[in-house]
Structures are given as structure tokens and as C-alpha cells.
Motif scaffolding. Structure first.
Motif, PDB file in Angstrom:
ATOM      1  N   LEU A  46       0.084   0.447  -4.833  1.00  0.00           N
ATOM      2  CA  LEU A  46       0.972   0.947  -3.789  1.00  0.00           C
ATOM      3  C   LEU A  46       0.985  -0.055  -2.652  1.00  0.00           C
ATOM      4  O   LEU A  46      -0.016  -0.729  -2.411  1.00  0.00           O
ATOM      5  N   ILE A  47       2.098  -0.160  -1.970  1.00  0.00           N
ATOM      6  CA  ILE A  47       2.159  -0.955  -0.744  1.00  0.00           C
ATOM      7  C   ILE A  47       2.732  -0.025   0.319  1.00  0.00           C
ATOM      8  O   ILE A  47       3.624   0.768   0.048  1.00  0.00           O
ATOM      9  N   GLY A  48       2.151  -0.086   1.481  1.00  0.00           N
ATOM     10  CA  GLY A  48       2.618   0.789   2.539  1.00  0.00           C
ATOM     11  C   GLY A  48       1.717   0.721   3.754  1.00  0.00           C
ATOM     12  O   GLY A  48       0.893  -0.184   3.881  1.00  0.00           O
ATOM     13  N   ARG A  49       1.886   1.688   4.630  1.00  0.00           N
ATOM     14  CA  ARG A  49       1.100   1.758   5.862  1.00  0.00           C
ATOM     15  C   ARG A  49       0.189   2.977   5.783  1.00  0.00           C
ATOM     16  O   ARG A  49       0.643   4.103   5.981  1.00  0.00           O
ATOM     17  N   GLY A  52      -5.223   7.068   8.409  1.00  0.00           N
ATOM     18  CA  GLY A  52      -6.539   7.645   8.199  1.00  0.00           C
ATOM     19  C   GLY A  52      -7.425   6.865   7.254  1.00  0.00           C
ATOM     20  O   GLY A  52      -8.454   7.361   6.808  1.00  0.00           O
ATOM     21  N   HIS A  53      -7.057   5.632   6.933  1.00  0.00           N
ATOM     22  CA  HIS A  53      -7.876   4.793   6.050  1.00  0.00           C
ATOM     23  C   HIS A  53      -9.144   4.393   6.793  1.00  0.00           C
ATOM     24  O   HIS A  53      -9.099   4.046   7.973  1.00  0.00           O
ATOM     25  N   PRO A  54     -10.293   4.403   6.109  1.00  0.00           N
ATOM     26  CA  PRO A  54     -11.550   4.115   6.802  1.00  0.00           C
ATOM     27  C   PRO A  54     -11.702   2.683   7.313  1.00  0.00           C
ATOM     28  O   PRO A  54     -12.481   2.446   8.234  1.00  0.00           O
ATOM     29  N   SER A  55     -10.962   1.728   6.737  1.00  0.00           N
ATOM     30  CA  SER A  55     -11.160   0.346   7.178  1.00  0.00           C
ATOM     31  C   SER A  55      -9.879  -0.415   7.489  1.00  0.00           C
ATOM     32  O   SER A  55      -9.927  -1.611   7.739  1.00  0.00           O
ATOM     33  N   VAL A  56      -8.738   0.257   7.485  1.00  0.00           N
ATOM     34  CA  VAL A  56      -7.464  -0.410   7.771  1.00  0.00           C
ATOM     35  C   VAL A  56      -6.865   0.208   9.034  1.00  0.00           C
ATOM     36  O   VAL A  56      -6.750   1.426   9.144  1.00  0.00           O
ATOM     37  N   THR A  57      -6.488  -0.638   9.962  1.00  0.00           N
ATOM     38  CA  THR A  57      -5.867  -0.184  11.201  1.00  0.00           C
ATOM     39  C   THR A  57      -4.576   0.560  10.893  1.00  0.00           C
ATOM     40  O   THR A  57      -3.766   0.108  10.077  1.00  0.00           O
ATOM     41  N   ARG A  58      -4.402   1.692  11.553  1.00  0.00           N
ATOM     42  CA  ARG A  58      -3.199   2.505  11.339  1.00  0.00           C
ATOM     43  C   ARG A  58      -1.939   1.669  11.562  1.00  0.00           C
ATOM     44  O   ARG A  58      -1.827   0.948  12.555  1.00  0.00           O
ATOM     45  N   GLY A  59      -1.018   1.762  10.636  1.00  0.00           N
ATOM     46  CA  GLY A  59       0.255   1.067  10.750  1.00  0.00           C
ATOM     47  C   GLY A  59       0.276  -0.320  10.143  1.00  0.00           C
ATOM     48  O   GLY A  59       1.337  -0.882   9.951  1.00  0.00           O
ATOM     49  N   LYS A  60      -0.899  -0.877   9.820  1.00  0.00           N
ATOM     50  CA  LYS A  60      -0.946  -2.215   9.221  1.00  0.00           C
ATOM     51  C   LYS A  60      -0.576  -2.114   7.731  1.00  0.00           C
ATOM     52  O   LYS A  60      -1.186  -1.348   6.994  1.00  0.00           O
ATOM     53  N   TRP A  83      -7.965   8.623  -3.359  1.00  0.00           N
ATOM     54  CA  TRP A  83      -6.746   9.408  -3.447  1.00  0.00           C
ATOM     55  C   TRP A  83      -5.893   9.114  -2.219  1.00  0.00           C
ATOM     56  O   TRP A  83      -6.424   8.857  -1.146  1.00  0.00           O
ATOM     57  N   TYR A  84      -4.589   9.153  -2.394  1.00  0.00           N
ATOM     58  CA  TYR A  84      -3.644   9.043  -1.281  1.00  0.00           C
ATOM     59  C   TYR A  84      -2.711  10.246  -1.297  1.00  0.00           C
ATOM     60  O   TYR A  84      -2.316  10.715  -2.367  1.00  0.00           O
ATOM     61  N   ARG A  85      -2.365  10.720  -0.137  1.00  0.00           N
ATOM     62  CA  ARG A  85      -1.291  11.692   0.029  1.00  0.00           C
ATOM     63  C   ARG A  85      -0.037  10.861   0.267  1.00  0.00           C
ATOM     64  O   ARG A  85      -0.031   9.987   1.143  1.00  0.00           O
ATOM     65  N   LEU A  86       0.999  11.076  -0.495  1.00  0.00           N
ATOM     66  CA  LEU A  86       2.203  10.260  -0.390  1.00  0.00           C
ATOM     67  C   LEU A  86       3.090  10.752   0.737  1.00  0.00           C
ATOM     68  O   LEU A  86       3.404  11.933   0.819  1.00  0.00           O
ATOM     69  N   GLY A  87       3.509   9.832   1.581  1.00  0.00           N
ATOM     70  CA  GLY A  87       4.452  10.137   2.647  1.00  0.00           C
ATOM     71  C   GLY A  87       5.848   9.746   2.212  1.00  0.00           C
ATOM     72  O   GLY A  87       6.234   9.938   1.058  1.00  0.00           O
ATOM     73  N   THR A  88       6.592   9.142   3.096  1.00  0.00           N
ATOM     74  CA  THR A  88       7.972   8.748   2.834  1.00  0.00           C
ATOM     75  C   THR A  88       8.023   7.585   1.854  1.00  0.00           C
ATOM     76  O   THR A  88       7.361   6.576   2.050  1.00  0.00           O
ATOM     77  N   ARG A  89       8.826   7.739   0.810  1.00  0.00           N
ATOM     78  CA  ARG A  89       8.990   6.672  -0.173  1.00  0.00           C
ATOM     79  C   ARG A  89      10.128   5.753   0.255  1.00  0.00           C
ATOM     80  O   ARG A  89      11.141   6.208   0.784  1.00  0.00           O
ATOM     81  N   VAL A  90       9.955   4.452   0.027  1.00  0.00           N
ATOM     82  CA  VAL A  90      11.009   3.468   0.272  1.00  0.00           C
ATOM     83  C   VAL A  90      11.184   2.630  -0.985  1.00  0.00           C
ATOM     84  O   VAL A  90      10.306   2.586  -1.844  1.00  0.00           O
ATOM     85  N   ASP A  91      12.312   1.960  -1.107  1.00  0.00           N
ATOM     86  CA  ASP A  91      12.508   1.016  -2.207  1.00  0.00           C
ATOM     87  C   ASP A  91      11.619  -0.194  -1.980  1.00  0.00           C
ATOM     88  O   ASP A  91      11.335  -0.568  -0.837  1.00  0.00           O
ATOM     89  N   VAL A  92      11.194  -0.841  -3.059  1.00  0.00           N
ATOM     90  CA  VAL A  92      10.311  -2.001  -2.946  1.00  0.00           C
ATOM     91  C   VAL A  92      10.968  -3.118  -2.134  1.00  0.00           C
ATOM     92  O   VAL A  92      10.295  -3.905  -1.478  1.00  0.00           O
ATOM     93  N   GLU A  93      12.295  -3.160  -2.120  1.00  0.00           N
ATOM     94  CA  GLU A  93      12.998  -4.183  -1.332  1.00  0.00           C
ATOM     95  C   GLU A  93      12.699  -4.060   0.165  1.00  0.00           C
ATOM     96  O   GLU A  93      12.748  -5.049   0.888  1.00  0.00           O
ATOM     97  N   TYR A  94      12.387  -2.873   0.604  1.00  0.00           N
ATOM     98  CA  TYR A  94      11.993  -2.666   1.998  1.00  0.00           C
ATOM     99  C   TYR A  94      10.849  -3.610   2.355  1.00  0.00           C
ATOM    100  O   TYR A  94      10.865  -4.259   3.395  1.00  0.00           O
ATOM    101  N   TRP A  95       9.854  -3.679   1.475  1.00  0.00           N
ATOM    102  CA  TRP A  95       8.694  -4.543   1.734  1.00  0.00           C
ATOM    103  C   TRP A  95       8.996  -6.000   1.434  1.00  0.00           C
ATOM    104  O   TRP A  95       8.529  -6.892   2.128  1.00  0.00           O
ATOM    105  N   THR A  96       9.791  -6.274   0.401  1.00  0.00           N
ATOM    106  CA  THR A  96      10.156  -7.640   0.069  1.00  0.00           C
ATOM    107  C   THR A  96      10.845  -8.292   1.261  1.00  0.00           C
ATOM    108  O   THR A  96      10.564  -9.434   1.626  1.00  0.00           O
ATOM    109  N   ASP A  97      11.737  -7.542   1.903  1.00  0.00           N
ATOM    110  CA  ASP A  97      12.461  -8.061   3.077  1.00  0.00           C
ATOM    111  C   ASP A  97      11.529  -8.312   4.254  1.00  0.00           C
ATOM    112  O   ASP A  97      11.769  -9.190   5.066  1.00  0.00           O
TER     113      ASP A  97
END
Length: 103
Positions: A46-49, A52-60, A83-97
Motif C-alpha cells: 500500500l502507498i498512502g499517508r 496513528g503509525h508508531p514510527s511514521v509522522t502523520r501525513g508523511k 493491520w490497516y484500516r482503509l481510508g479514502t482510496r485513490v488511483d495509483v496515478e495520484y501518487w505517481t504524479d
């Protein structure tokens, strides 16, 4: 691979890793690999933001560890590490861009 087969395979892997000292002494594998080298390969993730991750700054933005289970209808996913709770899904192009190249 079915979910049950994957679970059985992962349990077997975990058992082998937990008992590697005993296994290594008893093993004489039937399969060998010659002229081998260590390399990398792509695996689903998964790629996203995370929130509540224990070692990743929120929003990174981050890429997760290998993805083993994804259930968008239930809104959950399981990677190698959590485990992850899934939030808003985006197309992979969102991240590619945003990050350029392949995510």
C-alpha cells in the motif's frame, strides 16, 4: 492462492524461522540453488499517508511492507507488519504524479 492456503504457508514459514537452529542441523534440502545472488523484486504494498503509525509522522507518504490481505469492502488490509484500516482510496496515478515514476 486462497486465504486458507496463504495462512497455512505463512504459519509454516513462521514455524521454520522460529526453529531455524533445529531445522538447519536436520535439513538437507532436496532443492539447491547454484550461482546465486541476492536481489530485490516488487511485491504488492500500500502507498498512502498513515494515521496513528508508531514510527511514521502523520501525513508523511510511505509505502507499506508487503501486502498479504486486502478487503476494501470491510475497509481493512494486512501487511507483513500490521493491520490497516482503509481510508479514502485513490488511483495509483495520484501518487505517481506526486512522487514521480513508479510508486
Amino acid at each position: 492462492m486462497s486465504r486458507a492456503s496463504l495462512a497455512t504457508s505463512l504459519r509454516s514459514l513462521a514455524d521454520d524461522l522460529e526453529n531455524v537452529d533445529q531445522c538447519a542441523q536436520a535439513l538437507s534440502p532436496d532443492v539447491a540453488i547454484n550461482t546465486w545472488a541476492l536481489t530485490k523484486r516488487a511485491v504488492p504494498c500500500l502507498i498512502g499517508r498513515p494515521i496513528g503509525h508508531p514510527s511514521v509522522t502523520r501525513g508523511k507518504p510511505v509505502a507499506s511492507s508487503e501486502l498479504f490481505y486486502l478487503d476494501p469492502e470491510r475497509g481493512i488490509a494486512r501487511t507483513m507488519s500490521r493491520w490497516y484500516r482503509l481510508g479514502t482510496r485513490v488511483d495509483v496515478e495520484y501518487w505517481t504524479d506526486r512522487i514521480g515514476g513508479n510508486p
